[in-house]
Enzyme design. Structure first.
Site, PDB file in Angstrom:
ATOM      1  N   ARG A  18       0.804  -1.226   0.000  1.00 31.48           N
ATOM      2  CA  ARG A  18       0.000   0.000   0.000  1.00 31.48           C
ATOM      3  C   ARG A  18       0.837   1.277   0.000  1.00 31.48           C
ATOM      4  NH1 ARG A  18      -3.582  -0.699   4.942  1.00 31.48           N
ATOM      5  NH2 ARG A  18      -2.233  -2.465   5.425  1.00 31.48           N
ATOM      6  N   TYR A 103       8.830  -4.467  15.166  1.00 27.73           N
ATOM      7  CA  TYR A 103       8.501  -4.372  13.743  1.00 27.73           C
ATOM      8  C   TYR A 103       9.286  -3.235  13.097  1.00 27.73           C
ATOM      9  CZ  TYR A 103       4.218  -7.189  14.520  1.00 27.73           C
ATOM     10  OH  TYR A 103       3.314  -8.178  14.823  1.00 27.73           O
ATOM     11  N   ASN A 386      36.430  31.099 -10.537  1.00 25.05           N
ATOM     12  CA  ASN A 386      37.301  30.069  -9.953  1.00 25.05           C
ATOM     13  C   ASN A 386      37.515  28.888 -10.878  1.00 25.05           C
ATOM     14  OD1 ASN A 386      34.544  29.478  -9.627  1.00 25.05           O
ATOM     15  ND2 ASN A 386      34.965  28.073  -7.962  1.00 25.05           N
ATOM     16  N   TYR A 387      36.796  28.859 -11.984  1.00 23.17           N
ATOM     17  CA  TYR A 387      36.771  27.655 -12.827  1.00 23.17           C
ATOM     18  C   TYR A 387      37.145  28.043 -14.243  1.00 23.17           C
ATOM     19  CZ  TYR A 387      34.764  23.319 -14.751  1.00 23.17           C
ATOM     20  OH  TYR A 387      34.569  22.117 -15.383  1.00 23.17           O
TER      21      TYR A 387
HETATM   22  C1  UD1 Z   1       0.256  -8.328  13.356  1.00 25.60           C
HETATM   23  C2  UD1 Z   1      -0.231  -9.176  14.515  1.00 25.60           C
HETATM   24  C3  UD1 Z   1      -1.465  -8.534  15.138  1.00 25.60           C
HETATM   25  C4  UD1 Z   1      -1.148  -7.119  15.582  1.00 25.60           C
HETATM   26  C5  UD1 Z   1      -0.584  -6.310  14.412  1.00 25.60           C
HETATM   27  C6  UD1 Z   1      -0.076  -5.002  14.906  1.00 25.60           C
HETATM   28  C7  UD1 Z   1       0.344 -11.475  13.908  1.00 25.60           C
HETATM   29  C8  UD1 Z   1      -0.183 -12.749  13.406  1.00 25.60           C
HETATM   30  N1  UD1 Z   1      -0.538 -10.487  14.015  1.00 25.60           N
HETATM   31  O1  UD1 Z   1      -0.765  -8.354  12.364  1.00 25.60           O
HETATM   32  O2  UD1 Z   1      -1.890  -9.283  16.260  1.00 25.60           O
HETATM   33  O3  UD1 Z   1      -2.312  -6.497  16.083  1.00 25.60           O
HETATM   34  O4  UD1 Z   1       0.535  -7.004  13.803  1.00 25.60           O
HETATM   35  O5  UD1 Z   1       0.277  -4.193  13.820  1.00 25.60           O
HETATM   36  O6  UD1 Z   1       1.501 -11.364  14.242  1.00 25.60           O
HETATM   37  N2  UD1 Z   1       6.373  -9.567   8.653  1.00 25.60           N
HETATM   38  C9  UD1 Z   1       7.478 -10.271   8.219  1.00 25.60           C
HETATM   39  N3  UD1 Z   1       7.287 -11.492   7.638  1.00 25.60           N
HETATM   40  C10 UD1 Z   1       6.065 -12.031   7.465  1.00 25.60           C
HETATM   41  C11 UD1 Z   1       4.943 -11.298   7.898  1.00 25.60           C
HETATM   42  C12 UD1 Z   1       5.135 -10.078   8.498  1.00 25.60           C
HETATM   43  O7  UD1 Z   1       8.604  -9.818   8.362  1.00 25.60           O
HETATM   44  O8  UD1 Z   1       5.979 -13.122   6.928  1.00 25.60           O
HETATM   45  C13 UD1 Z   1       6.577  -8.263   9.279  1.00 25.60           C
HETATM   46  C14 UD1 Z   1       5.961  -7.127   8.487  1.00 25.60           C
HETATM   47  O9  UD1 Z   1       6.914  -6.554   7.617  1.00 25.60           O
HETATM   48  C15 UD1 Z   1       5.516  -6.172   9.560  1.00 25.60           C
HETATM   49  C16 UD1 Z   1       5.225  -7.059  10.761  1.00 25.60           C
HETATM   50  O10 UD1 Z   1       5.895  -8.271  10.512  1.00 25.60           O
HETATM   51  O11 UD1 Z   1       6.552  -5.298   9.923  1.00 25.60           O
HETATM   52  C17 UD1 Z   1       3.732  -7.278  10.963  1.00 25.60           C
HETATM   53  O12 UD1 Z   1       3.212  -7.914   9.834  1.00 25.60           O
HETATM   54  P1  UD1 Z   1       1.758  -7.636   9.302  1.00 25.60           P
HETATM   55  O13 UD1 Z   1       1.495  -8.488   8.149  1.00 25.60           O
HETATM   56  O14 UD1 Z   1       1.570  -6.166   9.134  1.00 25.60           O
HETATM   57  O15 UD1 Z   1       0.902  -8.143  10.547  1.00 25.60           O
HETATM   58  P2  UD1 Z   1      -0.604  -7.849  10.838  1.00 25.60           P
HETATM   59  O16 UD1 Z   1      -1.441  -8.729  10.002  1.00 25.60           O
HETATM   60  O17 UD1 Z   1      -0.853  -6.403  10.768  1.00 25.60           O
END
Ligand code: UD1
Ligand code: CA
Length: 457
Positions: A18, A103, A386-387
């Site tokens: 997004r 995160y 200068n140049y």
């Molecule tokens: C997650 C939480 C949710 C919480 C929310 C807060 C889980 C299952 N859910 O949901 O409870 O309320 O965050 O924002 O954990 N990421 C990876 N690898 C992956 C998936 C995600 O590195 O395979 C990273 C993403 O880049 C991001 C973070 O983990 O920084 C969270 O991932 P995202 O997919 O946004 O989680 P949510 O579904 O929002």
């Protein structure tokens, strides 16, 4: 630091669809600094034992933009959920102490909040939670009748009753490292999103009799994540307002705390005033009593005590001496060093030059690769050439020289101490000290000359 070893895992593998950008989400700038670097810098304040980043989308770009000797890297491809992400880090983690999961797209969590979370998790697992009036989209904290945390349920898996819960999972948690391998190994992806949820380890901890506690941040903004440019812009304002408040508390006078942008470190002495619309980048130091007019941009600049900078100035990699008077519309480029009480007026550009105390260039000039002494007066329209098209050459102007308006100094060239250049001089040879040098053709007046008249036909 906490009283047991702490290792940190920053999840930064997500794509950020997004954002509609070629730049990976965790590298999008907030206050001029990649989102994930905000997180990394906060972790450094905690002085943890190990710092690990899980990356995937953006791959090597993410790694090379953030790399540093204190960071370990684990690659996650494909991305099968937050639990799967932490599992990729497992081979590089120790089974001791606490593992703090952060995160890469949640940039503003304070170190003090993370300390509180680690304290709450000393005997078990701890989760950073907040109560939101509108908890939509987040995982919910499910507690039993006694208020004890039972598990986290993702919105998409939640029952209508569970969706009423206002306490949400920020995603930030501290996990006892010795259980990590076991719990991550038990995760399944049989859920609404077909993902391995890190959040499912909460129920596993409860089943194993491990205490689960929660901690809260001081402000909701600390746990806000960035999924879109709208959220990025909102967090930028929050962050800038926090910086402005810190400046105000420290005694800086701001014309409007909502209209200042600091993208780096701004340190101010006492009685500093900053008018609206200024942008500070890199390291900027304003000594006591400095005044900055509206709409100035200062990047890596040191300003001496009592200097006054009028509106619309642009300074980069420059040093301004005490009691300097600059602008409006002055431009200082890299390598500019101004002594005390130097005046630089409108439409004057200075690059890679030293100007000693009390010298003045008040209007319309270009000074490049020059060494200018004290009390020198640079007339309007003066240009250091200068140049030569291939190489840069230096201009030296000694103390007390006076450069007449509209002069060109063809470098390399020296103007001696106390010398005067007549207006309009094109100086190609050194001007001797204490003498008038002028290169313009002698002025003549032709009497009896008549203006041409339009021919009649
Ligand atoms: C997650 C939480 C949710 C919480 C929310 C807060 C889980 C299952 N859910 O949901 O409870 O309320 O965050 O924002 O954990 N990421 C990876 N690898 C992956 C998936 C995600 O590195 O395979 C990273 C993403 O880049 C991001 C973070 O983990 O920084 C969270 O991932 P995202 O997919 O946004 O989680 P949510 O579904 O929002
Ligand atoms: Ca998210």
């Amino acid at each position: 630091m906490a009283d047991m070893p702490v290792q940190v895992v920053i999840l930064a593998a997500g794509q950020g669809k997004r954002m509609y950008s070629n730049l990976p989400k965790v590298l999008q700038p907030l206050a001029g600094k990649p989102l994930a670097r905000h997180v990394i810098d906060t972790v450094r304040e905690l002085a943890v034992d190990k710092l690990l980043v899980v990356y995937g989308h953006g791959g090597e770009a993410v790694r090379s933009a953030l790399d540093s000797s204190d960071i370990l890297w684990a690659r996650q491809t494909p991305q099968l959920g937050t639990g799967h992400a932490v599992a990729q880090a497992l081979p590089l983690l120790d089974a001791a102490g606490q593992t703090l999961v952060l995160y890469g797209d949640v940039p503003l969590t304070k170190a003090s909040t993370l300390m509180r979370l680690l304290q709450a998790g000393k005997e078990g697992l701890s989760i950073l939670t907040v109560n939101l009036p509108d908890p939509g989209g987040y995982g919910r904290i499910v507690r039993d009748a006694a208020g004890k945390v039972q598990r986290i349920v993702e919105e998409k898996d939640a029952s209508p009753e569970e969706r009423q819960i206002r306490e949400i999972n920020t995603g930030i948690m501290s996990i006892p490292s010795r259980h990590l391998a076991d719990w991550l190994g038990k995760l399944s992806n049989k859920n609404a999103q077909g993902e391995y949820y890190l959040t499912d380890i909460v129920a596993l901890a409860v089943a194993d009799g491990i205490p689960v506690r929660t901690a809260q941040p001081d402000g909701e903004w600390e746990v806000l994540g960035v999924n879109s440019k709208v959220q990025l812009a909102e967090l930028e304002r929050v962050h800038q307002r926090n910086i402005a408040d810190t400046l105000l508390v420290g005694g800086v006078r701001l014309a409007d705390p909502a209209r200042i942008d600091v993208r780096g470190e701004l340190s101010c002495g006492s009685d500093v005033f900053i008018d609206v619309g200024c942008v500070f980048e890199g390291d900027v130091v304003l000594a006591d009593g400095v005044e900055i007019g509206p709409y100035c941009v200062l990047k890596n600049v040191k300003v001496g005590a009592g200097a006054r900078i009028a509106a619309f100035c642009h300074f980069e990699d420059a040093v301004i001496g005490p009691a300097g008077v600059l602008g409006p519309y002055a431009r200082l480029r890299p390598g500019t060093e101004l002594g005390a009480e130097v005046h630089v007026g409108n439409f004057v550009e200075i690059k890679n030059s030293k100007i000693a105390a009390q010298s003045k260039a008040n209007h319309l000039a270009y000074i490049g690769d020059a060494e200018i002494g004290q009390r020198v007066n640079i007339g309007a329209g003066t240009i250091t050439c200068n140049y030569d098209g291939a190489n840069k050459h230096r201009t030296v102007i000694e103390d007390d020289a006076f450069i007449g308006s509209d002069s060109q100094l063809v470098a390399p060239v020296t103007v001696g101490r106390g010398a005067t250049l007549g207006a309009g001089t094109t100086l190609t040879k050194n001007a001797p000290p204490n003498a008038l040098t002028v290169s313009r053709a002698k002025q003549v007046t032709l009497s009896g000359w008549e203006r041409p008249k339009k021919a009649k036909n």
